[in-house]
Design an enzyme around this catalytic site. Structure first.
Site, PDB file in Angstrom:
ATOM      1  N   ASP A   1     -17.955  16.463  40.883  1.00  0.00           N
ATOM      2  CA  ASP A   1     -17.076  17.578  40.559  1.00  0.00           C
ATOM      3  C   ASP A   1     -16.122  17.187  39.425  1.00  0.00           C
ATOM      4  OD1 ASP A   1     -18.250  18.845  42.685  1.00  0.00           O
ATOM      5  OD2 ASP A   1     -16.619  18.380  44.087  1.00  0.00           O
TER       6      ASP A   1
HETATM    7  N1  URA Z   1     -19.036  15.647  47.208  1.00  0.00           N
HETATM    8  C1  URA Z   1     -18.088  16.461  46.681  1.00  0.00           C
HETATM    9  O1  URA Z   1     -17.523  17.291  47.385  1.00  0.00           O
HETATM   10  N2  URA Z   1     -17.781  16.326  45.383  1.00  0.00           N
HETATM   11  C2  URA Z   1     -18.364  15.409  44.573  1.00  0.00           C
HETATM   12  O2  URA Z   1     -18.000  15.325  43.378  1.00  0.00           O
HETATM   13  C3  URA Z   1     -19.338  14.567  45.132  1.00  0.00           C
HETATM   14  C4  URA Z   1     -19.653  14.712  46.450  1.00  0.00           C
END
Ligand code: URA
Length: 237
Positions: free
Chosen positions: A106
């Site tokens: 993310d």
């Molecule tokens: N899980 C998440 O919620 N975000 C990420 O960036 C990776 C795994």
């Protein structure tokens, strides 16, 4: 034709300035003659490049470990949304055609992103069938309970689908900081798994892919090439 300092840097897994220093001290021979300038180029399908008596073979693919900072997206193209991508922040000398981030983090997640041009390798390490673990450190707005850890272990259901079993351990004394190991990469997976138990993830950082840890010496935004053994380590469970 490619610059010799770039070839040496990539193939010996050393920084560009170390490659230049090596050239300067006369340790690189191109077709039998010492390379004189940093900018000199070679055609590796034809030329013979030797460093310290060893032939340099050009690898077909490159593998880069990046410590992703917040605010950049792990996508190959941010033009549509005007956002900066992990490819945009690669140092110019590491940029090359065909690179992409193998897997998504993310925008506000930090840590280990693998950037490569090897599609087959990326598929191998990302496919849930291969069970390659990805390890994250998550900071939470409240402590998790042993019951939540048990639920993670048996597979949390998100979006109507049951996730593969995940390991949830505490990191340090209280359970407000957790180490989470997952073997797949669903959209916002870890945040949604905690959300199910009314817990918000306030910080998330990926620290390991397969058997390879994020290099502690890489500051956020920095990256480096991986050596052959490190690439192999990613594939280990
Ligand atoms: N899980 C998440 O919620 N975000 C990420 O960036 C990776 C795994």
């Amino acid at each position: 034709m490619e610059r010799i300092d770039k070839i040496i840097s990539e193939e010996l897994n050393i920084g560009r300035s170390a490659a230049k220093a090596l050239i300067k001290s006369g340790r690189a021979l191109l077709n039998g003659s010492a390379v004189r300038s940093f900018g000199e180029k070679a055609d590796m399908s034809r030329d013979l490049l030797i460093v310290d008596g060893k032939k340099i073979n050009r690898r077909k693919f490159v593998y880069i470990m990046m410590n992703k900072p917040k605010g950049v997206i792990s996508s190959s193209d941010g033009r549509r949304t005007g956002e900066k991508t992990v490819l945009d922040i690669l140092p110019p000398e590491m940029k090359r055609k065909g690179l992409f981030p193998a897997g998504r983090l993310d925008k506000n997640t930090t840590g280990f992103v693998l950037i490569t041009d090897d599609g087959e390798f990326a598929h191998k390490i990302l496919s849930p069938k291969n069970h390659i673990p990805k390890v994250y450190v998550a900071e939470l707005d409240k402590p998790f309970t042993p019951e939540i850890a048990a639920a993670f272990a048996s597979g949390v259901e998100i979006g109507g689908e049951k996730c593969l079993p995940a390991l949830l351990e505490s990191c340090g004394e209280n359970r407000k900081k957790a180490i989470v190991t997952i073997k797949q990469g669903k959209y916002h997976q870890i945040k949604r798994m905690f959300k199910k138990y009314s817990i918000e993830v306030t910080e998330l950082r990926r620290v390991k892919m397969g058997g390879l840890r994020l290099d502690e010496n890489l500051a956020e935004g920095e990256c480096r090439y991986l050596g052959q053994e490190e690439i192999e380590l990613i594939k280990t469970l």
